[in-house]
Design a protein around this motif. Structure first.
Motif, PDB file in Angstrom:
ATOM      1  N   GLU A   1      -7.162   6.086  -6.535  1.00 54.84           N
ATOM      2  CA  GLU A   1      -5.864   5.552  -6.101  1.00 54.84           C
ATOM      3  C   GLU A   1      -4.840   5.587  -7.233  1.00 54.84           C
ATOM      4  O   GLU A   1      -3.656   5.814  -7.014  1.00 54.84           O
ATOM      5  CB  GLU A   1      -6.062   4.117  -5.609  1.00 54.84           C
ATOM      6  N   ALA A   2      -5.299   5.358  -8.461  1.00 50.37           N
ATOM      7  CA  ALA A   2      -4.369   5.318  -9.593  1.00 50.37           C
ATOM      8  C   ALA A   2      -3.757   6.680  -9.888  1.00 50.37           C
ATOM      9  O   ALA A   2      -2.768   6.774 -10.606  1.00 50.37           O
ATOM     10  CB  ALA A   2      -5.091   4.799 -10.842  1.00 50.37           C
ATOM     11  N   ALA A   3      -4.335   7.731  -9.329  1.00 49.13           N
ATOM     12  CA  ALA A   3      -3.835   9.072  -9.640  1.00 49.13           C
ATOM     13  C   ALA A   3      -2.501   9.373  -8.973  1.00 49.13           C
ATOM     14  O   ALA A   3      -1.756  10.250  -9.414  1.00 49.13           O
ATOM     15  CB  ALA A   3      -4.873  10.124  -9.232  1.00 49.13           C
ATOM     16  N   VAL A   4      -2.179   8.661  -7.910  1.00 47.67           N
ATOM     17  CA  VAL A   4      -0.922   8.934  -7.200  1.00 47.67           C
ATOM     18  C   VAL A   4      -0.109   7.650  -7.087  1.00 47.67           C
ATOM     19  O   VAL A   4      -0.540   6.681  -6.464  1.00 47.67           O
ATOM     20  CB  VAL A   4      -1.171   9.521  -5.793  1.00 47.67           C
ATOM     21  N   CYS A   5       1.042   7.633  -7.714  1.00 44.48           N
ATOM     22  CA  CYS A   5       1.957   6.494  -7.642  1.00 44.48           C
ATOM     23  C   CYS A   5       1.334   5.200  -8.163  1.00 44.48           C
ATOM     24  O   CYS A   5       1.646   4.113  -7.664  1.00 44.48           O
ATOM     25  CB  CYS A   5       2.459   6.274  -6.220  1.00 44.48           C
ATOM     26  N   GLY A   6       0.504   5.308  -9.158  1.00 43.71           N
ATOM     27  CA  GLY A   6      -0.031   4.143  -9.864  1.00 43.71           C
ATOM     28  C   GLY A   6      -0.419   3.005  -8.954  1.00 43.71           C
ATOM     29  O   GLY A   6      -1.379   3.100  -8.181  1.00 43.71           O
ATOM     30  N   SER A   7       0.343   1.950  -9.012  1.00 45.36           N
ATOM     31  CA  SER A   7      -0.043   0.728  -8.321  1.00 45.36           C
ATOM     32  C   SER A   7       0.255   0.740  -6.823  1.00 45.36           C
ATOM     33  O   SER A   7      -0.155  -0.169  -6.118  1.00 45.36           O
ATOM     34  CB  SER A   7       0.690  -0.456  -8.951  1.00 45.36           C
ATOM     35  N   ILE A   8       0.957   1.750  -6.339  1.00 44.83           N
ATOM     36  CA  ILE A   8       1.260   1.782  -4.903  1.00 44.83           C
ATOM     37  C   ILE A   8       0.029   2.292  -4.157  1.00 44.83           C
ATOM     38  O   ILE A   8      -0.441   3.379  -4.438  1.00 44.83           O
ATOM     39  CB  ILE A   8       2.459   2.698  -4.597  1.00 44.83           C
ATOM     40  N   PRO A   9      -0.482   1.509  -3.210  1.00 42.15           N
ATOM     41  CA  PRO A   9      -1.746   1.899  -2.558  1.00 42.15           C
ATOM     42  C   PRO A   9      -1.544   2.981  -1.506  1.00 42.15           C
ATOM     43  O   PRO A   9      -1.825   2.779  -0.335  1.00 42.15           O
ATOM     44  CB  PRO A   9      -2.218   0.588  -1.932  1.00 42.15           C
ATOM     45  N   ILE A  10      -1.091   4.150  -1.933  1.00 39.98           N
ATOM     46  CA  ILE A  10      -0.703   5.149  -0.943  1.00 39.98           C
ATOM     47  C   ILE A  10      -1.872   5.927  -0.375  1.00 39.98           C
ATOM     48  O   ILE A  10      -1.934   6.171   0.833  1.00 39.98           O
ATOM     49  CB  ILE A  10       0.386   6.098  -1.512  1.00 39.98           C
ATOM     50  N   LEU A  11      -2.840   6.309  -1.212  1.00 42.24           N
ATOM     51  CA  LEU A  11      -3.922   7.150  -0.684  1.00 42.24           C
ATOM     52  C   LEU A  11      -4.718   6.405   0.369  1.00 42.24           C
ATOM     53  O   LEU A  11      -4.995   6.926   1.446  1.00 42.24           O
ATOM     54  CB  LEU A  11      -4.850   7.615  -1.811  1.00 42.24           C
ATOM     55  N   ARG A  12      -5.068   5.174   0.042  1.00 39.75           N
ATOM     56  CA  ARG A  12      -5.869   4.419   1.005  1.00 39.75           C
ATOM     57  C   ARG A  12      -5.102   4.166   2.292  1.00 39.75           C
ATOM     58  O   ARG A  12      -5.670   4.157   3.372  1.00 39.75           O
ATOM     59  CB  ARG A  12      -6.328   3.107   0.383  1.00 39.75           C
ATOM     60  N   ASN A  13      -3.787   3.981   2.177  1.00 36.67           N
ATOM     61  CA  ASN A  13      -3.013   3.778   3.395  1.00 36.67           C
ATOM     62  C   ASN A  13      -2.890   5.058   4.209  1.00 36.67           C
ATOM     63  O   ASN A  13      -2.918   5.018   5.431  1.00 36.67           O
ATOM     64  CB  ASN A  13      -1.641   3.208   3.076  1.00 36.67           C
ATOM     65  N   LEU A  14      -2.737   6.183   3.532  1.00 40.25           N
ATOM     66  CA  LEU A  14      -2.692   7.447   4.276  1.00 40.25           C
ATOM     67  C   LEU A  14      -4.019   7.655   4.997  1.00 40.25           C
ATOM     68  O   LEU A  14      -4.067   8.075   6.146  1.00 40.25           O
ATOM     69  CB  LEU A  14      -2.436   8.616   3.331  1.00 40.25           C
ATOM     70  N   GLU A  15      -5.086   7.352   4.286  1.00 37.82           N
ATOM     71  CA  GLU A  15      -6.425   7.585   4.806  1.00 37.82           C
ATOM     72  C   GLU A  15      -6.750   6.634   5.952  1.00 37.82           C
ATOM     73  O   GLU A  15      -7.305   7.037   6.970  1.00 37.82           O
ATOM     74  CB  GLU A  15      -7.391   7.370   3.635  1.00 37.82           C
ATOM     75  N   GLU A  16      -6.379   5.391   5.786  1.00 36.02           N
ATOM     76  CA  GLU A  16      -6.841   4.361   6.718  1.00 36.02           C
ATOM     77  C   GLU A  16      -5.792   3.979   7.746  1.00 36.02           C
ATOM     78  O   GLU A  16      -6.117   3.520   8.822  1.00 36.02           O
ATOM     79  CB  GLU A  16      -7.213   3.082   5.945  1.00 36.02           C
ATOM     80  N   TYR A  17      -4.541   4.092   7.368  1.00 36.42           N
ATOM     81  CA  TYR A  17      -3.544   3.466   8.226  1.00 36.42           C
ATOM     82  C   TYR A  17      -2.726   4.454   9.056  1.00 36.42           C
ATOM     83  O   TYR A  17      -2.413   4.207  10.196  1.00 36.42           O
ATOM     84  CB  TYR A  17      -2.620   2.588   7.387  1.00 36.42           C
ATOM     85  N   TYR A  18      -2.358   5.575   8.438  1.00 34.13           N
ATOM     86  CA  TYR A  18      -1.501   6.504   9.165  1.00 34.13           C
ATOM     87  C   TYR A  18      -2.358   7.574   9.800  1.00 34.13           C
ATOM     88  O   TYR A  18      -3.026   8.324   9.097  1.00 34.13           O
ATOM     89  CB  TYR A  18      -0.475   7.133   8.235  1.00 34.13           C
ATOM     90  N   ASP A  19      -2.365   7.633  11.079  1.00 35.28           N
ATOM     91  CA  ASP A  19      -3.201   8.621  11.710  1.00 35.28           C
ATOM     92  C   ASP A  19      -2.522   9.978  11.678  1.00 35.28           C
ATOM     93  O   ASP A  19      -1.333  10.110  11.818  1.00 35.28           O
ATOM     94  CB  ASP A  19      -3.533   8.194  13.134  1.00 35.28           C
ATOM     95  N   ASN A  20      -3.345  10.950  11.445  1.00 33.05           N
ATOM     96  CA  ASN A  20      -2.945  12.335  11.310  1.00 33.05           C
ATOM     97  C   ASN A  20      -1.783  12.775  12.210  1.00 33.05           C
ATOM     98  O   ASN A  20      -0.716  13.138  11.734  1.00 33.05           O
ATOM     99  CB  ASN A  20      -4.175  13.194  11.619  1.00 33.05           C
TER     100      ASN A  20
END
Lengths: 429, 429
Positions: B132-151
């Motif tokens: 998660e830290a690899a993209v936008c540091g503290s912004i939880p973007i990867l997990r949200n893309l993965e879990e929250y936004y459906d394809n």
């Protein structure tokens, strides 16, 4: 050596057979999305409605008016509750959880008011209850609080969590009066015909209660929260905001105090241009999170309405298909120190002509203004003392938090000892 | 009837025994946080460092210089990699995954460049790799893309994903020249002594590659992405921005096209005041997500630095203790249509005196400006044609996307047939 691969299975979605209660705009939207997303591996088997004669945009074989039939169907492992009737919603959600079924709901009032029972039912019967849509609509805040922000590191959260009032306040900032802005919000479907849940801050308090549970593991009845809505804002307050270049937002705020407890309240707040909430207009919601490591984070998006709600519900369904449940980590960890009113607030207190408002409750008075038609006091006060004042619920008194980082005008700052001299009027009784 | 309670166990954290590589500012921060968070049920057993003589703020028994010792320790089930040396990091991460261990890393370059292999190693050996830290540091973007936004529902994402360049651009907007702004960024630790990874847009391209994998299941080598950094921006571009009240941001952008493919690029962009990214200053990052149901969402926070990176790493460790892994849902679903350059962009192309820049590649020219010291063209061009022009990589040509919703000045809009008349100079060759 490596962890048991308990969650490898989470990469294969479980099949969900859904019983849906309600087929209004949100329900219909969810039906359509699921039709378009076979990858979700979720299928609606039965839709329970009140009026069997209304034409519906779905095959008639799906519909029933018999809630019991749906709730006893052994095929159905997920109940999605999207109805208006609070008492019926309570019965549906609790009965579904009692039978071990998973439940998704967007009903913040129901959830906030019955949270202890709903937590217990999940634990006793194993069903997973998700309600991301209940707080800030499409903004994935609950899951992020639960999964991403660790208890000990989260200092504060502050946000615009009610789209109806934010729409009204946005219109008022443009010059409309309250009645006109409310009417417009109602015409556009942003406010209910009985708007009191929204405009008195009840809805924000319900959401704040849910935020507290997931942010710090604090379970509180929403009615225990210090709360003021937007109905008391006075034309003078708006003039003051315009003069300073501020907006007014209804905010739900919670701050971790030095003793580990949390101070929480729902209050209108002046917001200056540098603040992230300044740009949150109309029916949008926005949340600022402050944590020790991540510093300040900001999330915004549509807080309510057909599609944003459907978005959050679909996301919950998707999460359930991967076996997700809120871990209520902070609740389990028991690190939440509970709520406290022993914290200070910088506030603006406006009052009308002849109102009895006092400065004696303030720790420090920054400024006072008085004219024939009323005036205001700005100063620092504890939440406990604010709650105890005679004027806190006076219909002719507005209480608005000053902007974050507000710098008191030094020349008019008066120490506590001199407060007596500045009294506008003695507090009642 | 109810789902098997496979995830009930996820409410009981697994114990993690950590081998940490690197004890720089981030590593030390994580060590301290874990000391303060016993609830995390994670303990650092060994810290592998290069220089055994440097004083360290942790018990000396924790340290080793022997990577193999750490990687073969059967107690250690999680490797946290936080080192600078790219080749060593690659060896550490791949070896740890090959032994079935879980891995957390913040190394975007490594991950973006080796994503297919890293995905395969997770699948073959069962370890979970979080970054998660690899993209936008503290912004939880990867997990949200993965879990929250459906394809199927995510239309577009666009963001400021590199804090160093945003810091530089923020200073330039205040009037500093590029060299001065870069120097300041370096002095404050926001930019490396060799800043080319940042300022040429490579870092943003690495992050965009990771975003594409989690948003749409598209795995692409970062070097295949259309990319322009901030080193070509000309004083005239800044003058233009100031004249219009715009800022310039380096953005990573991806948009789902009508054919299901995704158009993606890294490009400086004019941002007007109404846009959420307008307020993202200094080292902050911000991301706008657009989806069919949730509409427009905005996330912002600190994108890099000691604490934000530590925040994301700790959050990954916490997620691992609950058995989390990226499901790569979109990758598995195979719904990603791949990348395409067949999409249109509204761009501003600035050029210096004597530069050979042509308008013939444009589908539509909105305006042209020419003076003794150069000029600009604004117009609509496809990404494919932009990439093919002779001037795209010309050091004296800047290419900046026009603000979202930019309205072309009607009077100077010229249809394709007339473009020849407007040529500033013929394209080279």
């Amino acid at each position: 050596m490596a962890l048991p691969d308990s969650n490898l299975k989470s990469s294969m979605p479980n099949h969900l057979t859904i019983g849906l209660f309600g087929f209004g705009v949100v329900g219909e939207g969810i039906y359509r999305v699921l039709e378009e997303l076979p990858s979700l591996n979720a299928r609606i088997k039965t839709i329970c409605i009140r009026d069997p004669h209304k034409p519906r945009a779905a095959p008639s074989a799906l519909f029933t008016t018999d809630a019991a039939q749906l709730l006893q169907d052994p095929d159905i492992n997920l109940v999605v509750e999207l109805i208006d009737d609070a008492a019926a919603a309570y019965r549906i959600v609790t009965e579904a959880l009692r039978s071990g079924r998973h439940v998704v709901s967007a009903n913040k009032k129901l959830i906030a008011e019955h949270l202890p029972e709903l937590l217990r039912l999940q634990q006793q019967h194993g069903g997973s209850f998700l309600y991301e849509a209940a707080v800030c609509g499409s903004i994935p805040i609950l899951r992020n609080l639960e999964e991403y922000y660790d208890n000990d590191l989260l200092h504060a959260l502050s946000g615009i969590v009610n789209g109806s009032t934010n729409y009204i306040l946005t219109q008022q900032a443009k010059g409309l009066d309250y009645a006109g802005a409310l009417k417009q919000a109602q015409e556009l479907g942003f406010a209910e015909s009985d708007p009191s849940l929204d405009v008195e801050g009840w809805d924000a308090a319900n959401k704040l209660a849910l935020l507290l549970a997931h942010a710090w593991g604090i379970v509180t009845p929403p009615e225990a929260l210090l709360r003021k809505g937007i109905t008391r804002l006075r034309p003078h307050d708006w003039a003051h905001a315009r003069e300073k270049g501020w907006r007014i937002a209804l905010t739900a705020t919670a701050t971790r105090l030095a003793d580990g407890k949390v101070g929480a309240l729902v209050l209108p707040r002046f917001v200056d241009e540098g603040h992230p909430l300044y740009g949150v207009r109309d029916e949008y919601n926005g949340l600022v999170l402050e944590s020790r490591l991540a510093d300040r984070q900001f999330l915004s998006g549509k807080g309510a309405g057909r599609y944003p709600t459907a978005s959050a519900v679909v996301s919950d369904i998707s999460a359930l298909s991967y076996g997700y449940r809120y871990a209520y980590k902070k609740l389990r960890a028991g690190t939440g120190g509970g709520l406290s009113d022993e914290f200070s607030l910088d506030v603006f207190v406006g009052y009308g002509e002849g109102t009895r408002t006092g400065a004696s409750a303030f720790d420090e008075v920054y400024s006072t203004f008085h004219s024939g038609s009323g005036g205001y006091i700005t100063g620092r006060i504890t939440a406990a003392r604010l709650r105890a004042t005679a004027w806190w619920q006076d219909p002719d008194v507005s209480v608005i938090a000053l902007p974050e980082g507000f710098t008191a005008p030094e020349r008019t700052r008066v120490s506590r000892g001199k407060v007596r001299d500045l009294l506008i009027a003695e507090p009642v009784a």
